[in-house]
Design a protein around this motif. Structure first.
Motif, PDB file in Angstrom:
ATOM      1  N   THR A  16       0.829  -1.196   0.000  1.00 26.89           N
ATOM      2  CA  THR A  16       0.000   0.000   0.000  1.00 26.89           C
ATOM      3  C   THR A  16       0.866   1.249   0.000  1.00 26.89           C
ATOM      4  O   THR A  16       2.042   1.211   0.356  1.00 26.89           O
ATOM      5  CB  THR A  16      -0.916   0.036   1.241  1.00 26.89           C
ATOM      6  N   LEU A  17       0.255   2.357  -0.397  1.00 29.86           N
ATOM      7  CA  LEU A  17       0.847   3.683  -0.240  1.00 29.86           C
ATOM      8  C   LEU A  17      -0.069   4.492   0.671  1.00 29.86           C
ATOM      9  O   LEU A  17      -1.300   4.348   0.619  1.00 29.86           O
ATOM     10  CB  LEU A  17       0.974   4.398  -1.582  1.00 29.86           C
ATOM     11  N   PRO A  18       0.491   5.358   1.510  1.00 27.51           N
ATOM     12  CA  PRO A  18      -0.358   6.213   2.351  1.00 27.51           C
ATOM     13  C   PRO A  18      -1.260   7.095   1.495  1.00 27.51           C
ATOM     14  O   PRO A  18      -0.905   7.472   0.371  1.00 27.51           O
ATOM     15  CB  PRO A  18       0.660   7.056   3.130  1.00 27.51           C
ATOM     16  N   VAL A  19      -2.415   7.432   2.040  1.00 28.70           N
ATOM     17  CA  VAL A  19      -3.342   8.267   1.285  1.00 28.70           C
ATOM     18  C   VAL A  19      -2.764   9.654   1.023  1.00 28.70           C
ATOM     19  O   VAL A  19      -3.214  10.347   0.099  1.00 28.70           O
ATOM     20  CB  VAL A  19      -4.707   8.385   1.998  1.00 28.70           C
ATOM     21  N   ASP A  20      -1.765  10.092   1.816  1.00 29.58           N
ATOM     22  CA  ASP A  20      -1.172  11.396   1.584  1.00 29.58           C
ATOM     23  C   ASP A  20       0.132  11.298   0.780  1.00 29.58           C
ATOM     24  O   ASP A  20       0.856  12.282   0.656  1.00 29.58           O
ATOM     25  CB  ASP A  20      -0.935  12.144   2.897  1.00 29.58           C
ATOM     26  N   ASP A  21       0.430  10.094   0.233  1.00 31.08           N
ATOM     27  CA  ASP A  21       1.543  10.037  -0.715  1.00 31.08           C
ATOM     28  C   ASP A  21       1.182  10.919  -1.903  1.00 31.08           C
ATOM     29  O   ASP A  21       0.048  10.889  -2.400  1.00 31.08           O
ATOM     30  CB  ASP A  21       1.792   8.605  -1.172  1.00 31.08           C
ATOM     31  N   ARG A  22       2.120  11.674  -2.385  1.00 30.44           N
ATOM     32  CA  ARG A  22       1.816  12.668  -3.405  1.00 30.44           C
ATOM     33  C   ARG A  22       1.423  12.041  -4.747  1.00 30.44           C
ATOM     34  O   ARG A  22       0.709  12.655  -5.539  1.00 30.44           O
ATOM     35  CB  ARG A  22       2.996  13.621  -3.565  1.00 30.44           C
TER      36      ARG A  22
END
Length: 292
Positions: A16-22
């Motif tokens: 997964t990637l964080p929801v605030d990853d750009r």
């Protein structure tokens, strides 16, 4: 399946990637598709250059070098027990922003001063067969070339083009395999994931891209093979009619290299002796890659 995320191999369900990853929030990341033959990334220097040039165009340091990226590709392919694979490499700018606290939206949009990039590598098996492609010109226009759109996560022109193909398909029939995107002046740019070329009595012809980035690194390999064989390669401003009326037409495709264009807008085009020659030369280059 296992994916390589942030330097570690993880199960696909946990990747997964964080929801605030750009890259998630703004499409602020770069990506390219690499074909792996016999466990070896094909034309890797060209792919690495494309990725790093795209990072430079977006204004951030990827914080990884070509050797490290390649090792992550090879680790991902090995972890999934794949000798033949299509690998997607993504480099995001990471998380956070650095804007004015008086304007929260700007605070999120403005990139951080010291980004912490994230590298993601995924691998999928290669299709068993790669027949000639059917292609259809779409109304969706290719994004402008002021940023390397073909290498960013912001591929909405390609997404819209593929959605248009699906809407245009007759009931109970499959859509065309690939879309042909044009620029604002109606000149050919390329497919959504392929680069288009055609052959006449004088040359192998490819669309002049200007500031745009080619869809694939395969395009540069095909150009090199043609010139090494003494075939002139000419970039120009071409219309879909130029491709439909050509003696031969093909696409440069990461999956299969040189792939004949069977039909464009319902008109038969097909390959021919030059397409066959380039396909054979590409296969020889692949064999050399396997040998390494």
């Amino acid at each position: 399946m296992q994916h390589h995320v942030g330097g570690d191999l993880v199960d696909a369900d946990d990747a997964t990637l964080p929801v605030d990853d750009r890259a998630v929030a703004f499409g602020d990341g770069v990506t390219d598709t690499v074909r792996v033959y016999g466990g070896v990334p094909f034309a890797w220097p060209a792919h690495a250059d494309r990725l790093f040039d795209a990072c430079a165009a977006l204004g951030f340091d990827p914080d990884v070098d070509a050797a490290d990226l390649r090792s992550r590709i090879e680790a991902t392919v090995a972890a999934n027990d794949l000798d033949e694979a299509l690998v997607r490499v993504s480099i995001t700018r990471g998380r956070g922003g650095d804007g004015s606290p008086a304007l929260p939206g700007a605070a999120r949009l403005r990139p951080p001063v010291d980004p912490d990039p994230t590298v993601v590598v995924t691998a999928t098996p290669v299709p068993a067969s790669t027949p000639p492609l059917t292609v259809q010109t779409v109304r969706t226009r290719a994004s402008s070339g002021d940023v390397p759109t073909a290498l960013t996560h912001g591929r909405l022109d390609a997404v819209r083009a593929q959605a248009e193909l699906r809407r245009a398909a007759p009931p109970d029939d499959d859509p065309a395999d690939e879309a042909l995107l044009l620029d604002a002046d109606g000149r050919v740019v390329g497919g959504t994931v392929t680069d288009v070329a055609f052959v006449d009595e004088e040359a192998v012809r490819m669309p002049a891209l200007g500031d745009r980035t080619p869809r694939t690194a395969t395009r540069s390999v095909v150009r090199e093979l043609a010139r090494d064989e003494g075939l002139p390669v000419v970039d120009g401003a071409y219309t879909p009619a130029d491709v439909r009326e050509a003696a031969e037409a093909f696409v440069a495709d990461p999956t299969a290299g040189v792939r004949p264009l069977a039909r464009l807008d319902g008109v038969p085009v097909g390959g021919g002796p030059v397409t066959d020659l380039l396909s054979e030369l590409f296969a020889a280059r692949v064999a050399a890659t396997r040998g390494r």
